[in-house]
Design a protein around this motif. Structure first.
Motif, PDB file in Angstrom:
ATOM      1  N   GLY A  24       0.808  -1.169  -0.136  1.00 21.71           N
ATOM      2  CA  GLY A  24       0.035  -0.030  -0.006  1.00 21.71           C
ATOM      3  C   GLY A  24       1.057   1.432   0.074  1.00 21.71           C
ATOM      4  O   GLY A  24       0.231   2.393  -0.056  1.00 21.71           O
ATOM      5  N   ARG A  56      -2.828   6.113 -10.962  1.00 21.35           N
ATOM      6  CA  ARG A  56      -1.622   5.996  -9.812  1.00 21.35           C
ATOM      7  C   ARG A  56      -0.521   6.646 -10.200  1.00 21.35           C
ATOM      8  O   ARG A  56       0.761   6.243  -9.785  1.00 21.35           O
ATOM      9  CB  ARG A  56      -1.587   4.363  -9.601  1.00 21.35           C
ATOM     10  CG  ARG A  56      -2.900   3.707  -9.115  1.00 21.35           C
ATOM     11  CD  ARG A  56      -2.759   2.119  -9.446  1.00 21.35           C
ATOM     12  NE  ARG A  56      -1.742   1.360  -8.415  1.00 21.35           N
ATOM     13  CZ  ARG A  56      -2.017   1.199  -7.072  1.00 21.35           C
ATOM     14  NH1 ARG A  56      -3.299   1.481  -6.771  1.00 21.35           N
ATOM     15  NH2 ARG A  56      -1.266   0.378  -6.197  1.00 21.35           N
ATOM     16  N   TRP A  58       1.346   8.853  -9.090  1.00 20.90           N
ATOM     17  CA  TRP A  58       1.468   9.872  -8.162  1.00 20.90           C
ATOM     18  C   TRP A  58       2.448  10.942  -8.274  1.00 20.90           C
ATOM     19  O   TRP A  58       2.328  11.930  -7.541  1.00 20.90           O
ATOM     20  CB  TRP A  58       2.090   8.979  -6.823  1.00 20.90           C
ATOM     21  CG  TRP A  58       1.361   7.703  -6.701  1.00 20.90           C
ATOM     22  CD1 TRP A  58       2.269   6.333  -6.902  1.00 20.90           C
ATOM     23  CD2 TRP A  58       0.002   7.145  -6.452  1.00 20.90           C
ATOM     24  NE1 TRP A  58       1.243   5.283  -6.617  1.00 20.90           N
ATOM     25  CE2 TRP A  58       0.178   5.802  -6.252  1.00 20.90           C
ATOM     26  CE3 TRP A  58      -1.051   8.038  -6.317  1.00 20.90           C
ATOM     27  CZ2 TRP A  58      -1.096   5.219  -6.051  1.00 20.90           C
ATOM     28  CZ3 TRP A  58      -2.170   7.402  -6.084  1.00 20.90           C
ATOM     29  CH2 TRP A  58      -2.346   5.899  -5.943  1.00 20.90           C
ATOM     30  N   ARG A  64      -1.376  15.106  -1.265  1.00 17.67           N
ATOM     31  CA  ARG A  64      -0.819  15.005   0.022  1.00 17.67           C
ATOM     32  C   ARG A  64      -0.406  15.766   0.843  1.00 17.67           C
ATOM     33  O   ARG A  64       0.152  16.974   0.062  1.00 17.67           O
ATOM     34  CB  ARG A  64       0.068  13.372   0.168  1.00 17.67           C
ATOM     35  CG  ARG A  64      -0.193  12.355  -0.734  1.00 17.67           C
ATOM     36  CD  ARG A  64      -1.497  11.621  -0.281  1.00 17.67           C
ATOM     37  NE  ARG A  64      -1.278  11.322   1.533  1.00 17.67           N
ATOM     38  CZ  ARG A  64      -2.308  11.181   2.282  1.00 17.67           C
ATOM     39  NH1 ARG A  64      -3.480  11.070   1.986  1.00 17.67           N
ATOM     40  NH2 ARG A  64      -1.909  11.067   3.669  1.00 17.67           N
ATOM     41  N   ASN A 265       2.263   9.081   7.664  1.00 16.66           N
ATOM     42  CA  ASN A 265       1.639   8.595   6.312  1.00 16.66           C
ATOM     43  C   ASN A 265       2.289   9.014   5.306  1.00 16.66           C
ATOM     44  O   ASN A 265       2.048   8.695   3.859  1.00 16.66           O
ATOM     45  CB  ASN A 265       0.111   8.939   6.149  1.00 16.66           C
ATOM     46  CG  ASN A 265      -0.762   8.050   7.454  1.00 16.66           C
ATOM     47  OD1 ASN A 265      -1.935   8.548   7.753  1.00 16.66           O
ATOM     48  ND2 ASN A 265      -0.344   6.913   7.850  1.00 16.66           N
ATOM     49  N   ASP A 284       1.199   6.641   1.926  1.00 15.99           N
ATOM     50  CA  ASP A 284      -0.029   5.923   1.726  1.00 15.99           C
ATOM     51  C   ASP A 284      -0.748   6.838   1.090  1.00 15.99           C
ATOM     52  O   ASP A 284      -1.247   7.839   1.356  1.00 15.99           O
ATOM     53  CB  ASP A 284      -0.448   5.252   2.808  1.00 15.99           C
ATOM     54  CG  ASP A 284      -1.857   4.523   2.651  1.00 15.99           C
ATOM     55  OD1 ASP A 284      -2.354   4.480   1.458  1.00 15.99           O
ATOM     56  OD2 ASP A 284      -2.489   4.316   3.539  1.00 15.99           O
ATOM     57  N   ASP A 286      -3.798   6.686   0.257  1.00 14.50           N
ATOM     58  CA  ASP A 286      -5.268   6.849   1.066  1.00 14.50           C
ATOM     59  C   ASP A 286      -5.061   7.214   2.585  1.00 14.50           C
ATOM     60  O   ASP A 286      -6.082   7.355   3.360  1.00 14.50           O
ATOM     61  CB  ASP A 286      -6.096   5.502   0.997  1.00 14.50           C
ATOM     62  CG  ASP A 286      -6.233   4.831  -0.317  1.00 14.50           C
ATOM     63  OD1 ASP A 286      -6.845   5.851  -1.126  1.00 14.50           O
ATOM     64  OD2 ASP A 286      -6.067   3.791  -0.630  1.00 14.50           O
ATOM     65  N   ARG A 288      -3.882   5.719   5.195  1.00 19.87           N
ATOM     66  CA  ARG A 288      -4.466   4.828   6.284  1.00 19.87           C
ATOM     67  C   ARG A 288      -3.116   4.078   6.876  1.00 19.87           C
ATOM     68  O   ARG A 288      -3.278   3.795   8.069  1.00 19.87           O
ATOM     69  CB  ARG A 288      -5.035   3.633   5.440  1.00 19.87           C
ATOM     70  CG  ARG A 288      -6.582   4.241   5.257  1.00 19.87           C
ATOM     71  CD  ARG A 288      -7.582   3.151   4.870  1.00 19.87           C
ATOM     72  NE  ARG A 288      -7.082   2.297   3.584  1.00 19.87           N
ATOM     73  CZ  ARG A 288      -7.859   2.678   2.686  1.00 19.87           C
ATOM     74  NH1 ARG A 288      -8.873   3.430   2.413  1.00 19.87           N
ATOM     75  NH2 ARG A 288      -7.556   1.654   1.637  1.00 19.87           N
TER      76      ARG A 288
END
Length: 346
Positions: A24, A56, A58, A64, A265, A284, A286, A288
């Motif tokens: 992840g 994806r 990123w 973020r 994170n 991550d 998400d 998490r």
């Protein structure tokens, strides 16, 4: 595509035995040419596997919290208020500080309990000083962050001086590029030039570069960032040029700043040389799970910034703008100059 060598953005972490990360955990890295914003490299991976899924990528699209990579933007905002009340030599006490009802702590969990300069505070990434500087300048900082296309996280009520706004690595790299580009922000772009029938150049639609900082402010902030690498208090001293780089002419100035969110994170690093800017995010998407402890303790994201020196540089040093002087090797405006930043791009 913009011309340039595509670096291996997986960097030094592969050699440290802490790669690949868990499934992840993702990584995004972006490199731009500060002269115009041309994209030199984009790299994205998830669980150590390069991402081919558009959702994806990123490096370009992850949004973020930018964490402590925001601090140079904060200090540049404060350097350019026009009243001359803050430079790298301005001092604040690293002690217990509050933002409203929130107690502010440093990543170390301790306070130095003494006065530190802004340069040292940035080199040590002291949250207490960032919040003190940000107090009273929050509205100006928010305008700057919006101007560089960072996005506010309305659910996060902490100080924006601690990096609550969100952005992608590509956006962060572009913001750092402004420190080496005379204070001018250039939106990143993929295409350098396009030709039609008969090799006739075709016009390209792209957003124009816009002034973000006073040139004196940009130069002082770049110099401050090099302190995080070269000074005894620097938190990324491993980015100092090696003997081989010095002998081979690759010891050009490099400034960098790391960042990690409280929940770990997200871990970041952004860096800039006179010609290139780079940002690396590991985390991550998400929000998490935490980044593996070895990756952030070893500052894996910042170790990848080292490859900026391996890129071919046509520009090896920044031009010193009028009004700068050096005191003890540190760049500051001459007394009474009082630089003022332009209105941030809208």
């Amino acid at each position: 595509m913009t011309r340039g060598r595509r670096p291996n953005c997986r960097g030094a972490s592969t050699a440290r035995g802490d790669w690949p990360p868990p499934p992840g955990i993702a990584e995004g890295a972006a490199v731009v040419d500060v002269r115009g914003g041309g994209i030199i490299a984009l790299a994205s991976s998830t669980g150590g596997n390069p991402s081919s899924d558009a959702g994806r990528q990123w490096a370009a699209y992850a949004q973020r919290p930018v964490a402590s990579t925001v601090k140079p933007l904060l200090y540049a905002t404060a350097f350019g208020t026009g009243d001359g009340d803050l430079t790298q030599f301005s001092t604040f006490t690293d002690t217990a500080t509050r933002y409203g009802s929130q107690a502010i702590r440093n990543n170390s969990g301790t306070f130095l309990g003494r006065a530190v300069t802004v340069r040292e505070a940035n080199a040590r990434s002291l949250n207490t000083v960032a919040v003190q500087v940000g107090t009273g300048r929050e509205a100006a900082l928010r305008k700057v962050l919006e101007g560089v296309n960072y996005n506010e996280d309305s659910a996060n009520r902490s100080s924006p001086a601690l990096g609550t706004y969100r952005a992608s690595p590509l956006t962060v790299a572009a913001a750092y590029g402004s420190f080496a580009n005379g204070g001018t922000l250039c939106p990143p772009h993929l295409l350098a030039e396009v030709y039609g029938v008969g090799d006739k150049p075709l016009p390209l639609r792209r957003r124009e570069c816009q002034p973000l900082w006073d040139p004196v402010v940009a130069y002082e902030t770049f110099d401050m960032l090099t302190g995080a690498v070269n000074d005894s208090a620097g938190h990324v001293q491993f980015l100092r040029p090696t003997l081989f780089q010095r002998l081979s002419g690759k010891a050009m100035p490099l400034g960098a700043k790391s960042g990690t969110t409280d929940d770990v994170n997200d871990t970041w690093c952004a860096g800039v040389t006179p010609q290139y800017a780079m940002a690396v995010w590991i985390g991550d998407p998400d929000g998490r799970q935490s980044v593996p402890v070895n990756l952030y303790r070893d500052q894996a994201a910042c170790r990848e910034i080292a490859l900026l020196r391996d890129l071919p540089h046509d520009i090896r040093n920044l031009e010193v703008p009028p009004g700068m002087t050096r005191v003890g090797g540190v760049a500051v405006p001459i007394p009474g100059l009082n630089p003022r930043n332009p209105v941030p791009p809208s």
